[in-house]
Design an enzyme around this catalytic site. Structure first.
Site, short mmCIF file in Angstrom:
data_model
loop_
_atom_site.label_atom_id
_atom_site.label_comp_id
_atom_site.label_asym_id
_atom_site.label_seq_id
_atom_site.Cartn_x
_atom_site.Cartn_y
_atom_site.Cartn_z
N ASN A 77 92.18 47.80 23.77
CA ASN A 77 93.12 48.28 22.98
C ASN A 77 93.98 49.17 24.00
O ASN A 77 95.18 49.37 23.90
CB ASN A 77 92.83 49.10 21.69
CG ASN A 77 92.01 50.31 21.81
OD1 ASN A 77 91.11 50.15 22.75
ND2 ASN A 77 92.14 51.44 21.19
N CYS B 252 92.20 54.14 18.17
CA CYS B 252 91.22 54.83 17.67
C CYS B 252 91.62 55.96 16.91
O CYS B 252 90.85 56.49 15.90
CB CYS B 252 90.13 55.01 18.66
SG CYS B 252 90.52 55.95 19.91
N GLU C 207 82.63 56.59 22.93
CA GLU C 207 83.88 56.99 22.44
C GLU C 207 84.12 55.93 21.31
O GLU C 207 84.42 54.80 21.73
CB GLU C 207 85.30 57.06 23.04
CG GLU C 207 84.99 58.44 24.18
CD GLU C 207 85.44 59.53 23.48
OE1 GLU C 207 85.65 59.66 22.32
OE2 GLU C 207 85.38 60.54 24.18
N GLU D 42 85.62 63.50 26.71
CA GLU D 42 86.16 63.07 27.85
C GLU D 42 87.26 64.07 27.91
O GLU D 42 87.70 64.76 27.13
CB GLU D 42 86.72 61.60 27.60
CG GLU D 42 85.51 60.53 27.56
CD GLU D 42 85.86 59.15 27.46
OE1 GLU D 42 86.67 58.81 26.96
OE2 GLU D 42 85.26 58.44 28.39
N GLY E 298 84.42 51.88 22.39
CA GLY E 298 84.70 50.64 21.83
C GLY E 298 84.14 50.64 20.32
O GLY E 298 84.25 52.02 19.96
N SER E 299 83.69 49.81 19.69
CA SER E 299 83.36 49.85 18.40
C SER E 299 82.07 50.46 18.12
O SER E 299 81.13 50.47 19.12
CB SER E 299 83.21 48.29 17.72
OG SER E 299 82.18 47.79 18.36
N THR E 300 81.93 51.17 16.87
CA THR E 300 80.71 51.95 16.51
C THR E 300 79.55 51.01 16.51
O THR E 300 78.33 51.41 16.87
CB THR E 300 81.10 52.70 15.12
OG1 THR E 300 82.23 53.40 15.38
CG2 THR E 300 79.81 53.33 14.69
N GLY F 199 78.53 50.45 19.94
CA GLY F 199 78.14 51.82 20.58
C GLY F 199 76.63 52.12 20.17
O GLY F 199 76.08 52.70 21.13
P1 NAD Z 1 83.87 46.30 21.54
O1 NAD Z 1 82.97 47.25 20.95
O2 NAD Z 1 83.80 44.97 20.85
O3 NAD Z 1 83.84 46.03 22.74
C1 NAD Z 1 84.15 47.30 23.69
C2 NAD Z 1 83.64 46.96 25.28
O4 NAD Z 1 82.30 46.53 25.06
C3 NAD Z 1 84.04 45.44 25.72
O5 NAD Z 1 84.28 45.37 27.18
C4 NAD Z 1 82.87 44.53 25.42
O6 NAD Z 1 82.93 43.53 26.22
C5 NAD Z 1 81.75 45.59 25.50
N1 NAD Z 1 80.45 44.96 24.82
C6 NAD Z 1 80.59 44.08 23.75
N2 NAD Z 1 79.04 44.10 23.35
C7 NAD Z 1 78.48 44.67 24.54
C8 NAD Z 1 77.19 44.80 24.52
N3 NAD Z 1 76.13 44.29 23.84
N4 NAD Z 1 76.70 45.53 25.80
C9 NAD Z 1 77.44 46.18 26.74
N5 NAD Z 1 78.92 45.93 26.30
C10 NAD Z 1 79.15 45.17 25.38
O7 NAD Z 1 85.15 47.01 20.96
P2 NAD Z 1 86.72 46.24 20.94
O8 NAD Z 1 86.86 45.60 19.89
O9 NAD Z 1 87.17 45.91 22.47
O10 NAD Z 1 87.64 47.62 20.87
C11 NAD Z 1 87.86 48.34 19.71
C12 NAD Z 1 87.03 49.56 19.15
O11 NAD Z 1 87.05 50.39 20.02
C13 NAD Z 1 87.69 50.23 17.89
O12 NAD Z 1 86.53 50.31 16.95
C14 NAD Z 1 88.13 51.32 18.28
O13 NAD Z 1 88.06 52.31 17.43
C15 NAD Z 1 87.44 51.71 19.71
N6 NAD Z 1 87.82 52.72 20.47
C16 NAD Z 1 87.52 53.79 20.60
C17 NAD Z 1 88.29 54.94 21.08
C18 NAD Z 1 87.80 56.41 21.46
O14 NAD Z 1 88.03 57.12 22.26
N7 NAD Z 1 87.00 56.87 20.45
C19 NAD Z 1 89.19 54.37 22.20
C20 NAD Z 1 89.68 53.08 22.16
C21 NAD Z 1 89.02 52.29 21.24
#
Ligand code: NAD
Length: 455
Positions: A132, A264, A230, A434, A208-210, A213
Site C-alpha cells: 500500500n 492502515c 505495524e 517506528e 502488513g496484515s494482522t 503479522g
Molecule cells: P500482507 O500481510 O498480505 O503482506 C505484507 C508483506 O508480507 C508482503 O511483502 C508479503 O509478501 C509478506 N508475507 C506474506 N506472507 C508471509 C509469510 N508467511 N512470511 C513472511 N512474509 C509474508 O499485507 P498486504 O496485503 O501487503 O498489506 C496490507 C496490510 O498492511 C493491511 O492490513 C494494512 O493495514 C497493513 N499496513 C499496516 C501499516 C502500519 O504501519 N501499521 C502500514 C501499511 C499497511
C-alpha cells in the site's frame, strides 16, 4: 527453476514489467552476503556512515520524479501522493543520517569502576513491506536500521516491487557498500518466511496484515528473534457537536479515501455526535461527491484505483446489494480496478463493515450520544493505530485523546505520520514504534560494560 511475476499497472491493467522472484538458495546467499558486509559497515567511522546516508538521501532526491512516476504506474498512487512518498524516503534517510554520531550510551555511577552502556547493531535486519505504501514503509525500516550499523535485506510486496528495486540501485550508486542493503523480490511464503527462519537475520521489521503479522511473531519466537509489527487499523474520526463542522466535513473524505482507502491509518469509522449527525452528513455529501477519482497520473487526481482485481472484489464484498449506501462518489469505467468513494449510514453495530479493516474507500458512519459513548465506540475494536478528534474544547480533546487506545491521534486534523515523531499501534495494530528519535532502540541491543578501576 526461474520464476517471474508480471507487474501490472492497476489503472490500466497492462503488464508493465516482469520481475524475477528469488528462490530459497538465492535468499540464503543474500543473507550470508549481508552478514559479511554488516561487519565492515558497523566498523565504519560514525561520521563516514552518516556521510554515506546523506549521499543516499541526495540520490533519492535526484531521482524523486522518476520514483514518483514509477509508483503511479505500479501502485496507482496519485502523482501528488507519489511525489510526497519519494520525498519521504529522502527525508527519512536524511533524518537518520544524523544518528550514527549520536548513538549515545550512558555512564552510570558504580563503586570500584566505571559502568558504560553501548548501543550495538543487531546484525542483519529483515524488512518486509506491504503493497500500500511501498516507498515510505520500506524507508521507515531500512533507514534507521542502516544508521544503527545493521545490514538490511528487504522484501517488497509481490505486487509492488519496482520502486524498492530502484531505491536499492540508488543506494548502491550513492556508495552504500555492496551487500549492506539488498532488495529481494519474492513471495512472502518463501523470501519473507526465510527471513523469519534464517538464524543470521536477527530482527524482522514487518508491516502488513494482522493475520500474517501474528504468524511472523510466532515464527520469531523460535529464535527469540526481535520483531516490530505495524499491522491493520480501523481508526475512528470522532466529531463532537462543538467542532468546526465545515472543516471537519471538508477534510473527512481525504482522511479515509486517500490512497483509495488502502491506508492502515484510514479513518474508516466516522463517529458523529447525534445532535449534529444529519447536519454533518449534509456537509459531507458534496465533499464526497466531488472527490476527484481520476487517472492517477492526472495532476488533479485525488484518488486512483485499488491495487488489484482480487482486492477490488474483497472491498466490494463489504458493499453487497442492499447495503446502506447513504451516498457515493464517482469512479472511471473501463480498464482499471476502480471503486467509488462510498459512505455507509446507518451501519448496524457488529456488522463486518464496522468491525473489519476494509482497506478500500468505504466509510461507516455511527452516531454517538456523549463523550463516554464516543470513547466506548472508538475503543470497540481489536485495532488501535490512529484516529482523529474534532472539538473546540481543549479539555475534552485531551481527555478523549488520552482515553482512546490508539498509537497516533490528531486533534482538529488528520495527520498521523511525521518522520520525526513516533508511529505504531496499540492492541492488534502492532508492536514497537517506528520513526522519530526512539526507532533506533528497535534496531540496537543495549550492552552494559563494567571496567574495574580498583588496584
Ligand atoms: P500482507 O500481510 O498480505 O503482506 C505484507 C508483506 O508480507 C508482503 O511483502 C508479503 O509478501 C509478506 N508475507 C506474506 N506472507 C508471509 C509469510 N508467511 N512470511 C513472511 N512474509 C509474508 O499485507 P498486504 O496485503 O501487503 O498489506 C496490507 C496490510 O498492511 C493491511 O492490513 C494494512 O493495514 C497493513 N499496513 C499496516 C501499516 C502500519 O504501519 N501499521 C502500514 C501499511 C499497511
Amino acid at each position: 527453476m526461474t520464476t517471474t511475476t508480471d507487474v501490472v499497472n492497476p489503472a490500466t491493467e497492462e503488464v508493465i514489467e516482469q520481475v524475477h522472484l528469488l528462490g530459497p538458495e538465492e535468499v540464503d546467499s543474500a543473507i550470508e552476503r549481508a552478514a559479511a558486509a554488516q561487519r565492515g559497515w558497523a566498523r565504519l567511522a560514525p561520521g563516514e556512515r552518516a556521510r554515506l546516508l546523506r549521499r543516499a538521501a541526495e540520490a533519492v532526491d535526484g531521482a524523486a520524479e522518476e520514483l514518483a512516476r514509477l509508483e503511479v504506474s505500479n501502485a496507482g498512487h496519485t502523482i501528488s501522493n507519489a511525489r510526497f512518498e519519494a520525498g519521504n524516503v529522502r527525508d527519512v534517510l536524511a533524518y537518520y543520517s544524523g544518528a550514527p554520531e549520536r548513538l549515545f550510551g550512558r555512564q552510570i555511577p558504580v563503586a570500584g569502576g566505571i559502568d558504560v552502556t553501548f548501543r550495538e547493531p543487531l546484525g542483519v535486519v529483515g524488512v518486509i513491506v506491504p503493497w500500500n505504501f511501498p516507498m515510505p514503509i520500506a524507508s521507515w525500516g531500512f533507514a534507521p536500521a542502516l544508521a544503527a550499523g545493521n545490514a538490511v535485506v528487504l522484501k517488497p510486496a509481490e505486487l509492488t516491487p519496482l520502486t524498492a528495486i530502484r531505491i536499492g540501485e540508488l543506494l548502491l550508486e550513492a556508495g552504500i557498500p555492496e551487500g549492506v542493503f539488498q532488495v529481494l523480490p519474492g513471495k512472502g511464503s518463501i523470501v519473507g518466511w526465510r527471513f523469519v527462519t534464517h538464524p543470521l537475520v536477527r530482527k524482522i521489521c514487518f508491516t502488513g496484515s494482522t493475520d500474517v503479522g501474528k504468524k511472523i511473531m510466532a515464527g520469531c519466537a523460535d529464535q527469540v528473534k526481535r520483531v516490530t509489527l505495524e499491522l491493520g487499523g480501523k481508526s475512528a474520526n470522532v466529531v463532537f457537536a462543538d467542532a468546526d463542522l465545515e472543516r471537519a466535513a471538508a477534510s473527512a473524505p481525504a482522511a479515509v479515501f486517500d490512497n483509495a482507502g488502502q491506508d492502515c491509518c484510514a479513518r474508516s469509522r466516522l463517529l458523529i455526535e447525534a445532535s449534529v449527525h444529519d447536519r454533518f452528513l449534509e456537509l459531507l455529501e458534496p465533499a464526497v461527491r466531488s472527490f476527484r477519482v481520476l487517472d492517477p497520473a492526472d495532476e488533479s487526481s485525488q484518488m486512483g484505483p485499488l491495487i488489484s482485481a482480487q482486492h477490488r472484489a474483497a472491498v466490494a464484498a463489504f458493499v453487497p446489494e442492499g447495503a446502506p449506501v447513504a451516498f457515493a462518489g464517482t469512479a472511471p469505467s473501463g480498464p482499471g480496478y476502480w471503486f467509488p468513494p462510498t459512505v455507509l449510514a446507518p451501519v448496524a453495530p457488529g456488522s463486518a463493515a464496522l468491525s473489519e479493516e476494509i482497506f478500500g474507500p468505504v466509510l461507516s458512519v455511527v452516531p454517538f450520544e456523549d463523550e463516554a459513548d464516543a470513547i466506548r465506540i472508538a475503543n470497540d475494536t481489536n485495532y488501535g493505530l490512529s484516529g482523529s478528534i474534532w472539538t473546540r474544547d481543549v479539555g475534552k480533546a485531551l481527555r478523549v485523546a488520552r482515553a482512546i487506545d490508539t498509537g497516533a491521534l490528531s486533534v482538529n486534523s488528520h495527520s498521523s505520520v511525521r518522520y520525526w515523531t513516533p508511529f505504531g499501534g496499540f492492541k492488534q495494530s502492532g508492536l514497537g514504534r517506528e520513526l522519530g528519535p526512539d526507532a533506533l532502540d528497535g534496531f540496537t541491543e543495549l550492552k552494559n560494560v563494567f571496567i574495574a578501576t580498583d588496584d
